[in-house]
Design an enzyme around this catalytic site. Structure first.
Site, short mmCIF file in Angstrom:
data_model
loop_
_atom_site.label_atom_id
_atom_site.label_comp_id
_atom_site.label_asym_id
_atom_site.label_seq_id
_atom_site.Cartn_x
_atom_site.Cartn_y
_atom_site.Cartn_z
N LYS A 78 0.83 -1.21 0.00
CA LYS A 78 0.00 0.00 0.00
C LYS A 78 0.85 1.26 0.00
O LYS A 78 1.83 1.36 0.75
CB LYS A 78 -0.93 0.04 1.23
CG LYS A 78 -2.01 -1.01 1.23
CD LYS A 78 -2.92 -0.88 2.44
CE LYS A 78 -3.84 0.31 2.33
NZ LYS A 78 -4.84 0.33 3.43
N GLY A 126 -7.84 3.45 -4.72
CA GLY A 126 -7.33 2.19 -5.22
C GLY A 126 -5.97 2.29 -5.88
O GLY A 126 -5.39 1.26 -6.26
N LYS A 133 -1.48 -6.76 6.29
CA LYS A 133 -2.15 -8.05 6.16
C LYS A 133 -3.41 -7.90 5.33
O LYS A 133 -4.18 -6.95 5.52
CB LYS A 133 -2.51 -8.59 7.54
CG LYS A 133 -3.19 -9.95 7.53
CD LYS A 133 -2.27 -11.05 7.04
CE LYS A 133 -2.95 -12.41 7.08
NZ LYS A 133 -2.12 -13.46 6.45
N TYR A 134 -3.61 -8.80 4.38
CA TYR A 134 -4.80 -8.75 3.52
C TYR A 134 -5.92 -9.55 4.18
O TYR A 134 -5.84 -10.78 4.27
CB TYR A 134 -4.49 -9.31 2.14
CG TYR A 134 -5.64 -9.25 1.16
CD1 TYR A 134 -6.38 -8.09 1.01
CD2 TYR A 134 -5.98 -10.36 0.40
CE1 TYR A 134 -7.43 -8.03 0.11
CE2 TYR A 134 -7.03 -10.31 -0.52
CZ TYR A 134 -7.75 -9.15 -0.65
OH TYR A 134 -8.79 -9.08 -1.54
N HIS A 153 -16.37 -2.82 4.54
CA HIS A 153 -15.81 -1.47 4.65
C HIS A 153 -16.88 -0.61 5.34
O HIS A 153 -17.91 -0.31 4.75
CB HIS A 153 -15.51 -0.95 3.25
CG HIS A 153 -14.85 0.39 3.23
ND1 HIS A 153 -13.99 0.77 2.24
CD2 HIS A 153 -14.94 1.46 4.06
CE1 HIS A 153 -13.57 2.01 2.47
NE2 HIS A 153 -14.15 2.44 3.57
N LYS A 194 -16.60 2.89 -4.61
CA LYS A 194 -17.89 2.59 -4.00
C LYS A 194 -19.02 2.72 -5.02
O LYS A 194 -19.00 3.61 -5.86
CB LYS A 194 -18.14 3.54 -2.82
CG LYS A 194 -17.11 3.40 -1.71
CD LYS A 194 -17.20 4.53 -0.71
CE LYS A 194 -16.08 4.46 0.31
NZ LYS A 194 -16.04 5.64 1.20
N GLU A 211 -12.46 5.43 8.71
CA GLU A 211 -12.80 4.22 7.97
C GLU A 211 -12.19 2.98 8.63
O GLU A 211 -11.03 3.00 9.04
CB GLU A 211 -12.33 4.35 6.52
CG GLU A 211 -12.89 5.59 5.84
CD GLU A 211 -12.98 5.42 4.34
OE1 GLU A 211 -12.45 4.44 3.80
OE2 GLU A 211 -13.61 6.30 3.70
N ARG A 224 -12.41 15.21 4.81
CA ARG A 224 -13.27 16.00 3.93
C ARG A 224 -14.70 15.49 4.00
O ARG A 224 -14.99 14.51 4.68
CB ARG A 224 -12.78 15.85 2.48
CG ARG A 224 -12.70 14.39 2.04
CD ARG A 224 -12.44 14.22 0.57
NE ARG A 224 -12.09 12.85 0.21
CZ ARG A 224 -12.94 11.86 0.05
NH1 ARG A 224 -14.24 12.08 0.25
NH2 ARG A 224 -12.54 10.64 -0.28
#
Length: 439
Positions: A157, A164, A200-201, A207, A236, A274, A291
């Site tokens: 990441k 993404g 870690k995935y 979400h 999304k 999130e 935001r």
């Protein structure tokens, strides 16, 4: 209170902000590109100023031109909406240097929370759970060593950006080096920062994000969660609130974590914390969006609180007038993003109506849909007493919506809303592709 606000955005979010300002008795300045000369925000605002050519880099991302427009028009504040410059710390800093209020958090906070590595470390320090991972890594060889500690599958990441970009899933060690280099290169190109780390995935996760409001006096409110798990390519597609799998116990823990995160960041204004929610009820911080969110209207529907108006009030250093116990979340709300699949002129437009049905948009009949910006045409929003009623209401509204002249994703949204997976509420971040592939 401000007497004049410049709206540094376009499309439906610019319309949303202008309408809120009108209701508050605040004059507005719309800035626009050459391509948006005949747009709805330009028609609705009290003043309008062209800030450049069609490309976003020449207009909506042109910081110098936007600041010049604000100074020339006498605007005291700038609302950035979302996208474009809304999470740009340099722009927030430039506003302050020119005596203009940036309607959002301070530039230092945007910078700190926009760096995924720095924000992870801050959350760990204050006790907010984070996904197991690493700090910024120097090279692919170091990544291979640290990957052995985390285990596969994992994510490479980027510390900057979103949408993404700069993210790669790695299933096995032999794929790690290429993923590391590709993610770093993509992030460098998109955000000017190629730093990456490993995480870690987690699979079969949802979400879930928490909406917060924080004033300049230490008051922080959490307005409940939004489930944003239905995504295509990490974008999304449909959001709902409350989450169909949320329990009161998990909600309270997640709300407490969101407030703790906002306090740790010394956050002010509207923001979103999130999380990934695992099937066992454990949740993990992933990032904070500094935001307004695209999906904010569904929280407004169930809370009765106008988030945009409170953004403006907080920027004016007005204290929050509610306590946490005053926030009563009622009913169920859903939002479908209506996206263009082509360019062209809107030859015919019918917007669905009925009780508690709303299409948040800047579309007009005869409007030319151009290729220069995001493909979202608007957001179809419904609110009902129960989730079952909200789904039926959304299905009826999608059936009623007609946009002729431009290809859209309306049929895809209808397929999603009619799916058994959505109706049961049993979905995760990876399920949407399989739903749309079915006949």
């Amino acid at each position: 209170m401000f007497s004049k606000i410049l709206v540094a955005n376009r499309g439906e979010v610019a319309v949303r902000i202008i309408r809120a300002c009108k209701e508050m008795g605040i004059r507005t300045v719309a800035v626009y590109s050459e391509a948006d000369r005949n747009s709805l925000p330009v028609a609705l605002a009290d003043e309008c100023i062209c800030i450049g050519g069609n490309a976003a880099a020449d207009s909506y991302l042109n910081q110098k031109n936007i600041i010049s427009a604000a100074l020339a028009s006498g605007a005291e504040a700038i609302h950035p909406g979302y996208g474009f410059l809304s999470e740009n710390a340099d722009f927030a800093r430039l506003c302050a240097e020119n005596g203009i209020v940036f309607i959002g958090p301070k530039s230092e906070v945007i910078s700190a929370m926009g760096d995924k590595d720095a924000s992870r470390q801050l959350m760990q320090k204050v006790g907010v759970p984070v996904v197991p991972g690493t700090e910024i890594l120097r090279d692919a060889e170091e990544a291979k060593e640290r990957a052995k500690e985390i285990g596969y599958p994992l994510l490479v990441k980027a510390t900057a950006g979103g949408g993404g970009k700069g993210i790669r899933v790695v299933e096995k060690e032999e794929d790690l080096e290429e993923a590391f280099l590709t993610a770093s290169s993509e992030a460098k190109s998109a955000f000017g920062n190629g730093d990456v780390f490993l995480e870690k995935y987690l699979t079969n996760v949802r979400h879930v994000e928490m909406q917060i409001l924080a004033d300049h006096y230490g008051n922080i409110l959490c307005m409940g969660e939004r489930d944003c798990s239905l995504q295509l390519n990490k974008q999304k597609v449909l959001e709902e609130t409350p989450s169909p799998v949320m329990t009161e116990e998990i909600r309270q823990k997640m709300m407490d974590a969101a407030v703790l995160a906002a306090k740790a960041a010394t956050y002010t204004n509207a923001g979103t914390v999130e999380f990934l929610l695992a099937p066992d009820g454990q949740f993990y911080f992933i990032e904070m969006n500094t935001r307004l969110q695209v999906e904010h209207p569904i929280t407004e529907k169930i809370s009765g609180i106008d988030i945009v108006k409170w953004q403006i009030r907080i920027a004016c250093e007005v204290p929050l007038e509610m306590e946490q116990e005053d926030i009563q979340l009622k009913g169920h709300a859903m939002e479908c993003r209506i996206n263009a699949r082509s360019t062209g002129k809107v030859e015919f437009l019918h917007i669905p109506g009925g009780g508690r049905v709303h299409f948040d948009t800047a579309l007009m009949q005869g409007l030319e849909i151009v290729p220069f910006y995001d493909s979202m045409l608007g957001k179809l929003i419904v609110h009902a007493s129960t989730r079952e009623e909200a789904i039926r209401k959304m299905e009826a509204a999608l059936c009623e919506m007609v946009i002729v002249g431009v290809e859209t994703n309306i049929e895809e949204q209808l397929k999603l809303v009619r799916s058994e997976v959505l109706r049961k509420g049993d979905y995760d971040t990876l399920v949407l592709n399989s739903i749309l592939e079915r006949n």
